[in-house]
Design a protein around this motif. Structure first.
Motif, PDB file in Angstrom:
ATOM      1  N   GLY A 124      -5.425   3.265  -7.032  1.00 62.20           N
ATOM      2  CA  GLY A 124      -5.554   4.954  -7.234  1.00 62.20           C
ATOM      3  C   GLY A 124      -5.014   5.204  -8.830  1.00 62.20           C
ATOM      4  O   GLY A 124      -4.820   4.344  -9.571  1.00 62.20           O
ATOM      5  N   TYR A 125      -5.830   6.452  -9.180  1.00 65.85           N
ATOM      6  CA  TYR A 125      -6.112   6.659 -10.360  1.00 65.85           C
ATOM      7  C   TYR A 125      -5.430   7.599 -11.209  1.00 65.85           C
ATOM      8  O   TYR A 125      -5.688   8.589  -9.685  1.00 65.85           O
ATOM      9  CB  TYR A 125      -7.393   6.373 -11.489  1.00 65.85           C
ATOM     10  CG  TYR A 125      -7.724   4.685 -11.406  1.00 65.85           C
ATOM     11  CD1 TYR A 125      -7.395   3.903 -12.540  1.00 65.85           C
ATOM     12  CD2 TYR A 125      -8.512   4.287 -11.212  1.00 65.85           C
ATOM     13  CE1 TYR A 125      -8.089   3.169 -12.804  1.00 65.85           C
ATOM     14  CE2 TYR A 125      -9.129   3.283 -10.506  1.00 65.85           C
ATOM     15  CZ  TYR A 125      -8.945   2.394 -11.827  1.00 65.85           C
ATOM     16  OH  TYR A 125      -8.699   1.478 -12.144  1.00 65.85           O
ATOM     17  N   PHE A 126      -4.240   8.054 -11.970  1.00 63.46           N
ATOM     18  CA  PHE A 126      -3.723   9.439 -12.351  1.00 63.46           C
ATOM     19  C   PHE A 126      -3.828   8.868 -14.096  1.00 63.46           C
ATOM     20  O   PHE A 126      -3.699   8.522 -14.164  1.00 63.46           O
ATOM     21  CB  PHE A 126      -2.379   9.450 -11.621  1.00 63.46           C
ATOM     22  CG  PHE A 126      -1.466   8.581 -12.748  1.00 63.46           C
ATOM     23  CD1 PHE A 126      -0.428   9.726 -13.381  1.00 63.46           C
ATOM     24  CD2 PHE A 126      -1.108   8.089 -11.479  1.00 63.46           C
ATOM     25  CE1 PHE A 126       0.249   8.517 -13.940  1.00 63.46           C
ATOM     26  CE2 PHE A 126       0.859   6.985 -12.219  1.00 63.46           C
ATOM     27  CZ  PHE A 126       0.520   7.001 -12.998  1.00 63.46           C
ATOM     28  N   GLN A 127      -4.015  10.716 -14.670  1.00 55.46           N
ATOM     29  CA  GLN A 127      -3.321  10.824 -15.906  1.00 55.46           C
ATOM     30  C   GLN A 127      -2.621  11.054 -15.850  1.00 55.46           C
ATOM     31  O   GLN A 127      -2.120  12.067 -15.395  1.00 55.46           O
ATOM     32  CB  GLN A 127      -5.307  11.011 -16.642  1.00 55.46           C
ATOM     33  CG  GLN A 127      -5.719  10.878 -16.554  1.00 55.46           C
ATOM     34  CD  GLN A 127      -6.985  11.589 -17.716  1.00 55.46           C
ATOM     35  OE1 GLN A 127      -8.175  12.230 -16.692  1.00 55.46           O
ATOM     36  NE2 GLN A 127      -7.422  10.835 -18.863  1.00 55.46           N
ATOM     37  N   ASP A 128      -2.074  11.141 -17.249  1.00 48.74           N
ATOM     38  CA  ASP A 128      -0.526  12.129 -17.170  1.00 48.74           C
ATOM     39  C   ASP A 128      -0.445  12.753 -17.487  1.00 48.74           C
ATOM     40  O   ASP A 128      -1.812  12.518 -18.230  1.00 48.74           O
ATOM     41  CB  ASP A 128       0.650  10.467 -17.743  1.00 48.74           C
ATOM     42  CG  ASP A 128       0.101  10.112 -19.007  1.00 48.74           C
ATOM     43  OD1 ASP A 128      -0.616  10.782 -20.022  1.00 48.74           O
ATOM     44  OD2 ASP A 128       0.863   8.879 -19.343  1.00 48.74           O
ATOM     45  N   LYS A 135       0.742  -1.737   0.327  1.00 47.78           N
ATOM     46  CA  LYS A 135      -0.072  -0.299  -0.173  1.00 47.78           C
ATOM     47  C   LYS A 135       0.766   1.491  -0.425  1.00 47.78           C
ATOM     48  O   LYS A 135       0.349   2.413  -0.689  1.00 47.78           O
ATOM     49  CB  LYS A 135      -0.927   0.284   1.265  1.00 47.78           C
ATOM     50  CG  LYS A 135      -2.009  -0.928   0.897  1.00 47.78           C
ATOM     51  CD  LYS A 135      -3.318  -0.175   2.461  1.00 47.78           C
ATOM     52  CE  LYS A 135      -3.966  -0.986   2.328  1.00 47.78           C
ATOM     53  NZ  LYS A 135      -4.646  -1.666   3.210  1.00 47.78           N
ATOM     54  N   SER A 136       2.129   1.334   0.940  1.00 49.06           N
ATOM     55  CA  SER A 136       3.133   2.030   0.581  1.00 49.06           C
ATOM     56  C   SER A 136       3.238   3.018  -0.614  1.00 49.06           C
ATOM     57  O   SER A 136       3.779   3.814  -1.002  1.00 49.06           O
ATOM     58  CB  SER A 136       4.003   2.290   1.780  1.00 49.06           C
ATOM     59  OG  SER A 136       4.756   0.856   1.671  1.00 49.06           O
ATOM     60  N   GLU A 137       3.940   1.293  -1.105  1.00 51.33           N
ATOM     61  CA  GLU A 137       4.398   2.096  -2.846  1.00 51.33           C
ATOM     62  C   GLU A 137       2.899   2.179  -3.383  1.00 51.33           C
ATOM     63  O   GLU A 137       4.155   3.259  -4.150  1.00 51.33           O
ATOM     64  CB  GLU A 137       4.776   0.654  -2.946  1.00 51.33           C
ATOM     65  CG  GLU A 137       5.637   0.586  -4.491  1.00 51.33           C
ATOM     66  CD  GLU A 137       6.421  -0.707  -4.810  1.00 51.33           C
ATOM     67  OE1 GLU A 137       7.282  -0.185  -6.224  1.00 51.33           O
ATOM     68  OE2 GLU A 137       6.593  -1.386  -4.144  1.00 51.33           O
ATOM     69  N   VAL A 138       1.860   2.003  -3.733  1.00 53.82           N
ATOM     70  CA  VAL A 138       0.650   2.860  -4.434  1.00 53.82           C
ATOM     71  C   VAL A 138       1.062   4.090  -4.039  1.00 53.82           C
ATOM     72  O   VAL A 138       1.071   5.245  -4.984  1.00 53.82           O
ATOM     73  CB  VAL A 138      -0.418   2.814  -3.924  1.00 53.82           C
ATOM     74  CG1 VAL A 138      -1.204   3.373  -4.303  1.00 53.82           C
ATOM     75  CG2 VAL A 138      -0.346   0.793  -4.560  1.00 53.82           C
ATOM     76  N   ILE A 153      -4.580  14.074 -10.379  1.00 52.47           N
ATOM     77  CA  ILE A 153      -5.199  12.762  -9.729  1.00 52.47           C
ATOM     78  C   ILE A 153      -6.442  12.247  -9.450  1.00 52.47           C
ATOM     79  O   ILE A 153      -6.871  13.536  -9.730  1.00 52.47           O
ATOM     80  CB  ILE A 153      -4.160  12.601  -8.271  1.00 52.47           C
ATOM     81  CG1 ILE A 153      -3.496  12.812  -7.858  1.00 52.47           C
ATOM     82  CG2 ILE A 153      -5.311  11.475  -7.277  1.00 52.47           C
ATOM     83  CD1 ILE A 153      -2.395  11.720  -8.373  1.00 52.47           C
ATOM     84  N   VAL A 154      -7.223  11.269 -10.977  1.00 51.82           N
ATOM     85  CA  VAL A 154      -8.201  11.227 -10.612  1.00 51.82           C
ATOM     86  C   VAL A 154      -9.293  10.513  -9.611  1.00 51.82           C
ATOM     87  O   VAL A 154     -10.277  10.702  -9.415  1.00 51.82           O
ATOM     88  CB  VAL A 154      -8.648  11.128 -12.199  1.00 51.82           C
ATOM     89  CG1 VAL A 154      -8.665  11.419 -13.521  1.00 51.82           C
ATOM     90  CG2 VAL A 154      -8.316   9.118 -12.453  1.00 51.82           C
ATOM     91  N   ALA A 199       2.326   9.963  -5.509  1.00 50.73           N
ATOM     92  CA  ALA A 199       2.987  11.035  -5.056  1.00 50.73           C
ATOM     93  C   ALA A 199       3.314  11.759  -5.969  1.00 50.73           C
ATOM     94  O   ALA A 199       3.612  12.566  -7.033  1.00 50.73           O
ATOM     95  CB  ALA A 199       3.353  10.786  -3.526  1.00 50.73           C
ATOM     96  N   GLN A 200       4.967  10.307  -6.993  1.00 55.62           N
ATOM     97  CA  GLN A 200       5.778  10.801  -8.102  1.00 55.62           C
ATOM     98  C   GLN A 200       5.229  11.130  -9.251  1.00 55.62           C
ATOM     99  O   GLN A 200       5.399  12.273  -9.679  1.00 55.62           O
ATOM    100  CB  GLN A 200       6.605   9.456  -8.442  1.00 55.62           C
ATOM    101  CG  GLN A 200       7.390   9.455  -9.351  1.00 55.62           C
ATOM    102  CD  GLN A 200       8.550   8.568  -8.985  1.00 55.62           C
ATOM    103  OE1 GLN A 200       7.802   7.318  -8.640  1.00 55.62           O
ATOM    104  NE2 GLN A 200       9.741   8.236  -9.277  1.00 55.62           N
ATOM    105  N   ALA A 201       4.110  10.576  -9.347  1.00 57.16           N
ATOM    106  CA  ALA A 201       3.256  10.553 -10.624  1.00 57.16           C
ATOM    107  C   ALA A 201       2.604  11.836 -10.558  1.00 57.16           C
ATOM    108  O   ALA A 201       2.481  12.968 -11.339  1.00 57.16           O
ATOM    109  CB  ALA A 201       2.218  10.277 -10.770  1.00 57.16           C
TER     110      ALA A 201
END
Length: 100
Positions: free
Chosen positions: A76-80, A45-48, A62-63, A53-55
């Motif tokens: 979690g989801y993000f858009q680059d 979980k911590s790596e997620v 962050i979506v 955070a890095q992204a």
């Protein structure tokens, strides 16, 4: 959904568009970021949280913040910056292989 083993630690997961839209919280429309997502499975979980955070610090949006999932994982989801949808996921039932 279907999973395919492609090689050492690499899997292809196929989801219906409607399911991906529902899971990410994005509206289903055409064309859409819900055409596909790129999944990044991690060991904890911590790596997620670290990858999310890095992204974000690299310019991603962050979506859907990482949280516990209904199936027992954490994701979690993000858009680059190009609009591609990424899921960062810890799945205790499907951990990535570690390098030997």
């Amino acid at each position: 959904m279907a999973f395919f083993d492609l090689g050492a630690g690499l899997k292809l997961a196929l989801w219906p568009r409607r399911s991906l839209a529902h899971d990410s919280g994005l509206q289903l429309k055409s064309p859409s970021a819900t055409e596909f997502s790129i999944g990044h499975n991690v060991m904890s979980k911590s790596e997620v949280d670290e990858v999310m955070a890095q992204a974000e610090s690299a310019g991603a949006s962050i979506v859907k913040p990482a949280n516990d999932t209904f199936w027992g994982g954490y994701a979690g989801y993000f858009q680059d910056i190009d609009g591609h949808l990424w899921e960062v996921v810890w799945n205790p039932q499907l951990l990535p292989e570690q390098d030997a």
